[in-house]
Motif scaffolding. Structure first.
Motif, PDB file in Angstrom:
ATOM      1  N   ILE A  95     -99.908 -16.918 120.466  1.00 58.94           N
ATOM      2  CA  ILE A  95     -99.089 -15.452 120.400  1.00 58.94           C
ATOM      3  C   ILE A  95     -98.902 -15.288 118.700  1.00 58.94           C
ATOM      4  O   ILE A  95     -98.336 -16.031 118.326  1.00 58.94           O
ATOM      5  CB  ILE A  95     -98.021 -15.123 121.200  1.00 58.94           C
ATOM      6  N   TRP A  96     -99.199 -13.965 118.203  1.00 56.62           N
ATOM      7  CA  TRP A  96     -98.766 -13.770 117.045  1.00 56.62           C
ATOM      8  C   TRP A  96     -97.583 -12.914 116.807  1.00 56.62           C
ATOM      9  O   TRP A  96     -98.095 -11.692 117.466  1.00 56.62           O
ATOM     10  CB  TRP A  96    -100.114 -13.604 116.159  1.00 56.62           C
ATOM     11  N   LEU A  97     -96.836 -13.025 116.094  1.00 54.06           N
ATOM     12  CA  LEU A  97     -95.586 -12.117 115.788  1.00 54.06           C
ATOM     13  C   LEU A  97     -95.704 -11.905 114.408  1.00 54.06           C
ATOM     14  O   LEU A  97     -95.479 -12.567 113.614  1.00 54.06           O
ATOM     15  CB  LEU A  97     -94.392 -12.539 116.246  1.00 54.06           C
ATOM     16  N   THR A  98     -95.328 -10.344 114.031  1.00 52.31           N
ATOM     17  CA  THR A  98     -95.520  -9.869 112.765  1.00 52.31           C
ATOM     18  C   THR A  98     -94.313  -9.022 112.750  1.00 52.31           C
ATOM     19  O   THR A  98     -94.132  -7.953 113.433  1.00 52.31           O
ATOM     20  CB  THR A  98     -96.759  -9.305 112.502  1.00 52.31           C
ATOM     21  N   HIS A  99     -93.449  -9.338 111.657  1.00 54.69           N
ATOM     22  CA  HIS A  99     -92.481  -8.435 111.539  1.00 54.69           C
ATOM     23  C   HIS A  99     -92.499  -7.848 110.084  1.00 54.69           C
ATOM     24  O   HIS A  99     -92.901  -8.440 109.094  1.00 54.69           O
ATOM     25  CB  HIS A  99     -91.109  -9.351 111.347  1.00 54.69           C
ATOM     26  N   LYS A 100     -92.228  -6.555 109.842  1.00 54.85           N
ATOM     27  CA  LYS A 100     -92.549  -5.796 108.634  1.00 54.85           C
ATOM     28  C   LYS A 100     -91.617  -4.731 108.461  1.00 54.85           C
ATOM     29  O   LYS A 100     -91.045  -4.181 109.453  1.00 54.85           O
ATOM     30  CB  LYS A 100     -94.005  -5.280 108.512  1.00 54.85           C
ATOM     31  N   ILE A 112     -90.919  -3.048 111.825  1.00 55.74           N
ATOM     32  CA  ILE A 112     -92.012  -2.870 113.150  1.00 55.74           C
ATOM     33  C   ILE A 112     -92.272  -4.575 113.296  1.00 55.74           C
ATOM     34  O   ILE A 112     -92.158  -5.082 112.522  1.00 55.74           O
ATOM     35  CB  ILE A 112     -93.010  -2.124 112.494  1.00 55.74           C
ATOM     36  N   ILE A 113     -92.278  -4.783 114.563  1.00 54.91           N
ATOM     37  CA  ILE A 113     -92.777  -5.966 115.198  1.00 54.91           C
ATOM     38  C   ILE A 113     -93.827  -5.743 115.960  1.00 54.91           C
ATOM     39  O   ILE A 113     -93.789  -5.115 116.700  1.00 54.91           O
ATOM     40  CB  ILE A 113     -91.459  -6.412 115.918  1.00 54.91           C
ATOM     41  N   ARG A 114     -94.787  -6.482 115.584  1.00 55.58           N
ATOM     42  CA  ARG A 114     -95.888  -6.455 116.353  1.00 55.58           C
ATOM     43  C   ARG A 114     -96.335  -7.529 117.076  1.00 55.58           C
ATOM     44  O   ARG A 114     -96.021  -8.896 116.584  1.00 55.58           O
ATOM     45  CB  ARG A 114     -97.213  -6.103 115.346  1.00 55.58           C
ATOM     46  N   VAL A 115     -97.047  -7.690 118.366  1.00 57.93           N
ATOM     47  CA  VAL A 115     -97.372  -8.841 118.930  1.00 57.93           C
ATOM     48  C   VAL A 115     -98.836  -8.873 119.411  1.00 57.93           C
ATOM     49  O   VAL A 115     -99.316  -7.715 119.817  1.00 57.93           O
ATOM     50  CB  VAL A 115     -96.437  -8.957 120.320  1.00 57.93           C
ATOM     51  N   THR A 116     -99.546  -9.763 119.355  1.00 59.07           N
ATOM     52  CA  THR A 116    -100.838  -9.839 119.970  1.00 59.07           C
ATOM     53  C   THR A 116    -101.240 -11.270 120.140  1.00 59.07           C
ATOM     54  O   THR A 116    -100.483 -12.267 119.747  1.00 59.07           O
ATOM     55  CB  THR A 116    -101.661  -9.475 118.677  1.00 59.07           C
TER      56      THR A 116
END
Length: 161
Positions: A26-31, A54-58
């Motif tokens: 799982i990849w978590l991205t915070h921006k 914004i926090i994205r998950v994929t």
């Protein structure tokens, strides 16, 4: 990418953690979210605007979703998000160090065997001929393995440079 509210995001994230417990990534991205088309500098002291996060998950496949967090809701969201991350990280598998050590020992043994020369002794004809032939064949095989190992090391050195 699907935009969700904060509570739905956390519930879907917990389901994603549970589904990928055995295997998966799982990849978590915070921006910081900016809507300006201009380049934004982070060090401007006179900037009084507050930007949402914004926090994205994929998971690299079908699950892709994100959420926006405003500065008013940030503390509440981060406490819930932190507890979710801690609980999901505690279920991760530990590395099998014993297996890694056994592999390293086998590799060291293989390298040592390549370093030791095979003595070819015995008569070319008569009694002991087959033993000598096996040793000649083993010596040729060892030399071939040395050449392959050297080629691999040269290729690694080329990629490093």
């Amino acid at each position: 990418m699907q935009l969700l509210d904060n509570d739905t995001f956390l519930s879907r994230l917990s389901l994603l953690f549970q589904s990928s417990k055995e295997h998966g990534t799982i990849w978590l991205t915070h921006k910081r979210l900016t809507h300006d088309g201009d380049d934004v500098t982070m060090d401007s002291a006179d900037d009084s605007r507050e930007y949402p996060c914004i926090i994205r998950v994929t998971d690299g496949k079908e699950a892709k979703f994100s959420t926006h967090i405003t500065s008013e809701k940030l503390d509440k969201f981060l406490s819930a998000y932190g507890t979710l991350l801690k609980s999901s990280m505690s279920t991760l598998r530990k590395r099998d160090k014993k297996r890694e050590r056994v592999r390293a020992e086998k590799l060291a043994e293989r390298k040592q065997r390549l370093a030791e020369p095979i003595l070819i002794e015995g008569p070319k004809r008569g009694k002991g001929r087959r033993k000598r032939q096996r040793r000649v064949k083993a010596a040729l095989k060892q030399e071939d393995a040395r050449q392959r190992m050297q080629e691999k090391q040269e290729a690694k050195e080329k990629t490093k440079v």
